[in-house]
Design an enzyme around this catalytic site. Structure first.
Site, mmCIF file in Angstrom:
data_model
loop_
_atom_site.group_PDB
_atom_site.id
_atom_site.type_symbol
_atom_site.label_atom_id
_atom_site.label_comp_id
_atom_site.label_asym_id
_atom_site.label_seq_id
_atom_site.Cartn_x
_atom_site.Cartn_y
_atom_site.Cartn_z
ATOM 1 N N SER A 198 30.569 53.970 32.853
ATOM 2 C CA SER A 198 31.277 53.773 33.664
ATOM 3 C C SER A 198 29.988 54.543 35.097
ATOM 4 O O SER A 198 28.862 53.860 35.101
ATOM 5 C CB SER A 198 32.294 54.228 34.043
ATOM 6 O OG SER A 198 32.971 53.659 34.771
ATOM 7 N N LYS A 252 48.414 50.039 57.707
ATOM 8 C CA LYS A 252 48.155 51.118 57.719
ATOM 9 C C LYS A 252 48.741 52.676 56.512
ATOM 10 O O LYS A 252 48.194 52.939 56.174
ATOM 11 C CB LYS A 252 48.378 52.114 59.662
ATOM 12 C CG LYS A 252 48.276 53.330 59.639
ATOM 13 C CD LYS A 252 46.464 53.180 59.268
ATOM 14 C CE LYS A 252 45.661 54.522 59.712
ATOM 15 N NZ LYS A 252 44.252 54.616 58.958
#
Lengths: 304, 187
Positions: free
Chosen positions: A119, A171
């Site tokens: 990765s 948010k």
């Protein structure tokens, strides 16, 4: 009286000749040192992250890599670098930062993969001038993982009542269960990071992006498989990596070189920087440290 | 004058107390300064240049590094003598700086032996002997410096040692403070 004066003159003469010889020997030593074909091996292991949490020793941070490369850059006798990596991956941003450092470094850098370089570890390796892996190394895992922790249940259990006053609809999306729309938003984030990973590997390894996408399913490859897929240049260990680095640097007979210990002033500076963050962590009340820890998980972590 | 200087240098090796007393009275500052400069040049030529050869990204030729080291050594020696003079005044020392400077500068003469000792330490297999000799020369020079201070400032041996130790400590503290101040913006 004359003999005494001659003795003093002889002493001064011997000192002068010794000084000239020393200077000449130093020059010759330095010329030989610079002419030596040296490949330095630096090792990094642990998860890739932007900053090392308090008390953690094994991690790969951009600061660690920057320090090592800075020390190497100051030594004119070094001709190439082998970076031995052992990591399962980590932060996207940190992987990209380290990868840029590797790409921009003025000396050839060859990555030698240890047990695992998957990765984010592969993201960094792709930027190098060559990749060497053991047949049994675990690599690949080209993909993105994004984790979001829903703490609603925990807050309820602890009797914590959270009131939210927000400016935008999404948010507070990291502090409650995600809506379908929000899952879609985060999926887009993940896809964007995935695209960056694929483009980076395609460009750095000079591969067809379509081919990279075929391989970039998040699948882990053994070193031997990665070699067959063209993700790795050579099978072998550190010695092979040193030879490859020597080839890239145009050396005839590369020799392994250990990075010298940092100078006392450098150590003092690093200690001051590390001590400051350690001290600020220690001075925090325990409750604040718990809150800091939770804050690590409130916001999504996007990792390679 | 040259014969006198040679006689003084010989005297430093065989009868230091008497020579330092005479030097503090006659005050041959220029020959003392030249001796100090010669020692700075010779020890700098023999010394390692481990400091970075780059300053603000500019590579500095080794010759300039050597010259810088020589000048730095000379200036540092004079500065240390100034500190020792000030500290010895606190401990009751008498006489002027010129007398002390002359005596202490000549007391550094054995450092000449340190140059071939340093060269020996570069010979494979003789590094230990060279190191030992360098250490011995260092001790010898320090002892002579103490005697020179004692004779020129009319102090006791103990006070002379204390003057050197105090001045050296003060030097170290000043340098440490400068390093910390320089590093502060990076913290």
């Amino acid at each position: 009286m004359q003999a005494r004066r001659i003795l003093v003159i002889v002493v001064v003469f011997i000192a002068a000749v010794s000084a000239v010889l020393s200077f000449y020997l130093l020059e010759r030593e330095e010329t030989r040192r610079v002419a030596a074909e040296r490949v330095v091996v630096v090792s990094f292991s642990g998860p890739i992250m932007e900053t090392r949490p308090l008390g953690m020793t094994g991690a790969i941070t951009p600061q660690d890599v920057r320090r090592a490369l800075s020390t190497i850059a100051d030594d004119r006798s070094i001709d190439a670098v082998v970076m031995r990596i052992d990591t399962s991956g980590g932060s996207v941003a940190a992987s990209q930062e380290i990868s840029s450092m590797v790409e921009d470094f003025h000396l050839p850098v060859v990555v030698s993969m240890a047990d695992m370089a998957a990765s984010g570890g592969y993201y960094i390796a792709a930027a190098s001038d060559g990749i060497v892996a053991h047949p049994g190394t675990m690599t690949g895992s080209i993909g993105v993982i994004l984790t979001v922790m829903n703490l609603e249940g925990l807050y309820e259990k602890l009797g914590i009542d959270v009131e939210v006053i927000k400016s935008g609809e999404h948010k507070d999306m990291m502090q409650r269960a995600l809506t379908e729309e929000e899952r879609g938003i985060l999926q887009e984030l993940s896809d964007e990071a995935y695209g960056q990973f694929v483009d980076h590997v395609a460009e750095s390894r000079d591969m067809d992006p379509a081919r990279v996408r075929e391989l970039a399913t998040g699948e882990i490859f053994m070193g031997s498989q990665a070699y067959e897929h063209g993700l790795v240049d050579e099978l072998g260990g550190e010695e092979e990596a040193i030879q490859l680095a020597g080839e890239v640097a145009g050396l005839n007979d590369p020799e392994r070189y250990e990075l010298p210990s940092p100078s006392p002033f450098q150590l003092l500076h690093w200690l001051a920087v590390d001590a400051r963050s350690a001290l600020s962590g220690l001075l925090l009340p325990e409750e604040m440290r718990w809150i800091e820890m939770f804050e690590e998980y409130i916001y999504p972590r996007i990792n390679y | 004058m040259m014969e006198k200087v040679l006689d003084w240098l010989y005297g430093v090796l065989v009868s230091p107390s008497e020579v330092f007393r005479r030097l503090s009275e006659e005050q041959p500052v220029r020959p003392a300064g030249l001796l100090l400069l010669l020692l700075a040049v010779l020890t700098s030529a023999a010394g390692p240049f481990d400091v970075t050869e780059e300053f603000l990204g500019i590579e500095i030729p080794r010759v300039w590094m050597f010259l810088g080291s020589a000048i730095g050594t000379f200036v540092g020696s004079v500065a240390l003598m100034g500190a020792v003079f000030a500290v010895s005044a606190v401990f009751g020392g008498t006489g002027g700086f010129a007398g002390m400077f002359s005596a202490v500068a000549f007391a550094q003469f054995p450092a000449m032996f340190g140059v071939p000792a340093g060269l020996l330490s570069r010979v494979p297999g003789a590094a230990a002997i060279g190191g030992l000799l360098s250490f011995g020369v260092g001790m010898w020079t320090f002892i002579l410096s103490v005697i020179a201070l004692r004779e020129s400032r009319e102090l006791s041996t103990g006070m002379s040692v204390l003057s050197y130790v105090t001045a050296a400590l003060a030097f170290i503290i000043v340098v440490a403070v400068m390093v910390v101040v320089a590093l502060l913006p990076m913290l």
